[in-house]
Enzyme design. Structure first.
Site, short mmCIF file in Angstrom:
data_model
loop_
_atom_site.label_atom_id
_atom_site.label_comp_id
_atom_site.label_asym_id
_atom_site.label_seq_id
_atom_site.Cartn_x
_atom_site.Cartn_y
_atom_site.Cartn_z
N ASP A 135 1.09 -1.12 -0.03
CA ASP A 135 -0.19 0.23 -0.07
C ASP A 135 0.81 1.26 0.00
O ASP A 135 1.56 1.51 1.09
CB ASP A 135 -0.84 0.09 1.47
CG ASP A 135 -1.75 1.20 1.28
OD1 ASP A 135 -1.72 2.09 0.43
OD2 ASP A 135 -2.56 1.30 2.47
N LYS A 143 2.95 11.13 -3.41
CA LYS A 143 1.85 10.77 -4.38
C LYS A 143 1.18 11.73 -4.91
O LYS A 143 0.68 11.38 -5.91
CB LYS A 143 1.14 9.61 -3.23
CG LYS A 143 0.20 8.60 -3.85
CD LYS A 143 -0.39 8.01 -2.80
CE LYS A 143 -1.70 7.03 -3.33
NZ LYS A 143 -2.26 6.04 -2.44
N GLU A 157 -7.45 0.71 -4.25
CA GLU A 157 -7.21 0.55 -2.93
C GLU A 157 -8.64 0.15 -2.24
O GLU A 157 -8.57 -0.73 -1.72
CB GLU A 157 -6.62 1.89 -2.46
CG GLU A 157 -5.24 2.11 -2.55
CD GLU A 157 -4.90 3.50 -2.42
OE1 GLU A 157 -5.67 4.46 -2.14
OE2 GLU A 157 -3.75 3.77 -2.76
N ASP A 188 -13.07 5.32 1.21
CA ASP A 188 -11.49 5.45 1.51
C ASP A 188 -11.22 6.81 1.28
O ASP A 188 -10.76 7.39 0.41
CB ASP A 188 -11.02 4.52 0.46
CG ASP A 188 -9.37 4.36 0.56
OD1 ASP A 188 -8.75 5.09 1.48
OD2 ASP A 188 -8.78 3.82 -0.16
#
Lengths: 176, 617
Positions: free
Chosen positions: B25, B86, B182, B204
């Site tokens: 992850d 990211k 994800e 999420d």
């Protein structure tokens, strides 16, 4: 390991060729086929097997999407019978149908500009009823091989689905 | 007599042999690595027992630091400590907006780059440093080389962001078995643990991205019905809002990079404190000595960030619409991501769905655990239970047509892998080339969508306008990555080209970067050898300079001259870069001066006998 890319979508799903299909069965067979061919099943295989799996899985998805949608399914059936629905070239539609289209469009535009969400939802529900009725008519025409009438219905259905899309876009524009 | 075991064709010869595979992850704030051990998924800790690796990379004077060690440098050296990288994946400078960052960007076509002490770094390289750390952790913990990894990406990542993530993994030396969305990873971990059946929503909210997916779970099939989100919205934004509030309250304007970083850290700590407390204090001493000390209640924090929570509800409603479902059809809502710990986020989700969301799995770990389960299956370690993932593409793909408009070729929420072909024709007589512009997004105008690739199809046979038939095919694979090919098919002549999106790196580029980094490692070793040789040579030269000045009379003039020539040779070599040559010359000088050294020893012994201290030599 072999996959026949020339088979019809009906053969692929082991179903009889025709407009009426059991969508529950379609979904189940779709999952069975993906369980066989999905690239996840070949993640550790060689390049050739992985490429074949990608193409086969893509074909299965395309077949499923085509058979799932009544409009796409009808268009596909006509094509299998050598009929071109002429959706891009034949724009001659009955006058009353065109008038009706104009009315729909005005109603959608008005509800959108006044940000009337309930009215848009109501128009959507009404349109879906009309679509269902047309789909039923289309099914009957296909069953008795009335190709010309079926082609006209496909073109009409395409108009209605475009309207449905427009209502969806309008609802999103008002909501978000 | 024992029977000979023969495995099925296509089966591994040693079916009991476990192939090492991990799920990673790669988060905005924290990253994790997990694997399946004796049937159950577990996160792998570092040597100190910590599971979370802060997604922070520090390019320091003393080399590269990743994780906690890098985080510790954040306040003292913010410009060379990259956090939340990211957010920059597959993005240009204009995409970053007003996000407060202490970095110097270079706007490169495709993807921005960051100026650091260790040179100009692309977000792909920074992410690769994080991934390489996790890879090393996993290999140390599992005691072997990895067969492959499943790396997770936000479901709402577009093609450029996905491609960048895959490139980073390749650069870190990982064999990418699959890019996995994800929320889908979370659904695997949740669904398999709970034997869930029915329609579920995964909400999420991570550090920098928000995803919502609606999945249908039934008898081992995880079918994504719709997905939506916001690739630039996450817990970071709550920190940032709080940081702006602190600035407003203190009447500060444009703090320096150090203070900026410090206050952002304090803001994050305050946000976390308010999960379990009704109020907290934000205190900090700025670089000019100014003291910040502010009281903040949970209520005020929730007021300040209510608009951000609202912003997450729009994609949820959009996804429900796309799936043709209403909130009442949803059997359960799974919360994923550290930011879903905020009570007002939970309340808003509960209110929308009319039910308490499910939080029985650690929202920080659930994605990595699901990815590990999928990696285990993809690596060929088939257990008793097997499952199938049917995921979708989050954003529509299209082509530019006349007038700067986008024609959609593959609509969003199409199940992948998928392909679609579209035919085009020329509009001028004798036209032999055609520009093709691939876009991703929902808007009508080219300028409102993300440009993925531009390429020219050349070699179209000259024909009258409208006679050529160019078929452009989009293929989206199971990673959600696009490839486009085009071919002219009205004649026997074919012109065909396959392109990768311009944001991604080609395989050759990745190979080049890998080679460069290995070259760097070699260069580093050479550099160290050279440094050592120089230091040794210089200490020898210094010692001889001193010795010749004090005891030169002990040897004949010609021997002195010979030593001095040898010294000059060594000095000249020290200025060059050849460590071996320096060593050889130093060795020669040692030999040439050995006689002199012996005489000095004798003299020293005599001096020592005359009452001198040996240390004076």
């Amino acid at each position: 390991m072999q996959f026949d890319f020339n088979q019809t979508y009906f053969t692929l799903f082991g179903m009889q060729q025709g407009f009426a299909i059991d969508t529950r069965e379609l979904d189940q067979r779709y999952r069975d086929l993906q369980a066989l061919w999905h690239p996840d099943r070949f993640a550790s295989s060689d390049d050739t097997a992985r490429r074949l799996s990608l193409q086969a899985s893509t074909f299965v998805n395309e077949a499923w999407q085509t058979l799932k949608s009544p409009l796409a399914r009808a268009r596909y059936l006509l094509r299998l019978n050598g009929i071109d629905t002429q959706e891009d070239t034949n724009t001659a539609m009955p006058m009353d149908f065109l008038m009706q289209q104009m009315e729909w469009r005005e109603a959608i535009a008005e509800a959108k500009s006044s940000r009337h969400l309930d009215e848009l939802e109501r128009l959507g529900a009404e349109l879906r009823e009309e679509i269902a009725a047309l789909e039923q008519l289309l099914g009957g025409q296909l069953d008795v091989s009335q190709w010309d009438a079926a082609s006209t219905s496909v073109r009409k259905l395409r108009f209605l689905e475009k309207l449905d899309q427009e209502i969806g876009d309008a609802i999103e524009a008002v909501m978000f | 007599m024992a029977l000979l075991q023969i495995s099925e064709p296509g089966m591994s010869a040693a079916p009991h042999q476990h192939r090492l595979a991990v799920g990673i992850d790669l988060g905005t704030t924290n990253s994790l690595v997990a694997t399946v051990k004796s049937g159950s998924a577990v996160c792998l800790p570092d040597a100190e027992g910590r599971m979370l690796l802060p997604s922070v990379v520090h390019y320091g004077r003393d080399g590269l630091l990743v994780g906690h060690a890098a985080q510790a440098r954040q306040n003292e050296d913010p410009a060379n400590t990259i956090v939340s990288v990211k957010r920059f994946m597959g993005r240009g400078v204009h995409d970053i907006g007003e996000l407060a960052t202490p970095y110097r960007f270079v706007d490169e076509p495709g993807m921005l780059k960051l100026v650091t002490r260790a040179g100009v770094k692309s977000p792909v390289e920074v992410s690769a440093d994080i991934l390489a750390t996790l890879k090393a952790r996993a290999e140390a913990s599992l005691g072997g080389e990895l067969v492959g990894a499943v790396v997770t990406v936000p479901a709402y990542f577009d093609d450029a962001q996905r491609q960048a993530t895959k490139d980073a993994a390749k650069l870190a030396g990982l064999n990418v078995l699959r890019l996995l969305n994800e929320p889908t990873a979370a659904a695997i971990a949740y669904g398999l643990d709970n034997g869930a059946e029915g329609t579920y929503v995964v909400y999420d909210l991570g550090g920098g991205t928000f995803d919502v997916s609606i999945l249908e779970l039934s008898r081992g099939v995880f079918e994504v019905r719709a997905t939506s989100g916001d690739a630039q919205l996450g817990g970071d934004d709550f920190d940032h809002r709080l940081y702006c509030w602190v600035l407003e309250q203190a009447g500060l304007r444009g703090p320096n990079a150090h203070d900026q970083r410090l206050l952002l850290t304090r803001a994050r700590e305050a946000k976390e404190a308010l999960t379990d407390h009704d109020s907290t204090r934000i205190t900090a001493v700025l670089s000019d000595g100014q003291v910040i000390d502010q009281e903040l209640s949970a209520h005020d924090f929730q007021q300040l960030t209510a608009h951000l929570v609202q912003k997450t509800l729009l994609p949820v409603k959009k996804a429900l619409r796309d799936a043709k479902l209403t909130a009442a059809d949803i059997k359960g809502v799974v919360l994923v991501g550290g930011a879903t710990r905020m009570p007002h986020v939970r309340r808003a989700v509960a209110e929308l769905f009319g039910q308490q969301p499910l939080t029985n799995l650690d929202p920080d770990k659930v994605v990595a655990l699901g990815a590990a389960m999928q990696a285990n299956v993809l690596a060929g370690n088939k257990g008793d239970d097997d499952w199938l993932l049917l995921d979708v593409i989050p954003l529509s793909l299209g082509l530019e047509t006349m007038g700067g408009l986008v024609e959609k070729v593959i609509p969003r929420n199409s199940t992948i892998p998928t392909a679609r072909a579209q035919e085009f024709t020329t509009f001028k007589d004798g036209q032999t080339a055609m520009a093709i512009h691939v876009l991703q997004g929902e808007r009508e105008l080219v300028s409102d969508c993300r440009s993925l690739a531009r390429f020219e199809l050349r070699g179209i046979p000259a024909m009258v306008a409208g006679a050529a038939r160019i078929r452009v095919t989009f293929q989206v694979d199971a990673d959600g990555l696009l490839s486009v090919s085009a071919r002219e098919q009205s004649t026997g002549i074919e012109a065909s080209i396959a392109v990768k999106p311009s944001y991604g790196l080609s395989d050759e580029e990745v190979a080049r970067m890998l080679q460069e980094s290995m070259q760097h490692a070699q260069d580093d070793m050479q550099q160290r050898k050279l440094g050592e040789a120089r230091v040794e040579a210089e200490s020898l030269l210094n010692a001889l300079d001193v010795a010749l000045a004090s005891d030169g009379e002990l040897i004949a003039a010609e021997e002195q001259a010979r030593i001095r020539t040898s010294m000059a040779e060594l000095r000249a070599l020290c200025a060059a870069d050849n460590a071996d040559a320096i060593r050889l010359a130093a060795e020669a000088l040692n030999q040439a001066s050995s006689d002199f050294a012996a005489r000095r020893m004798d003299a020293a012994v005599r001096r020592g006998l005359a009452g001198h201290n040996i240390a004076e030599l």
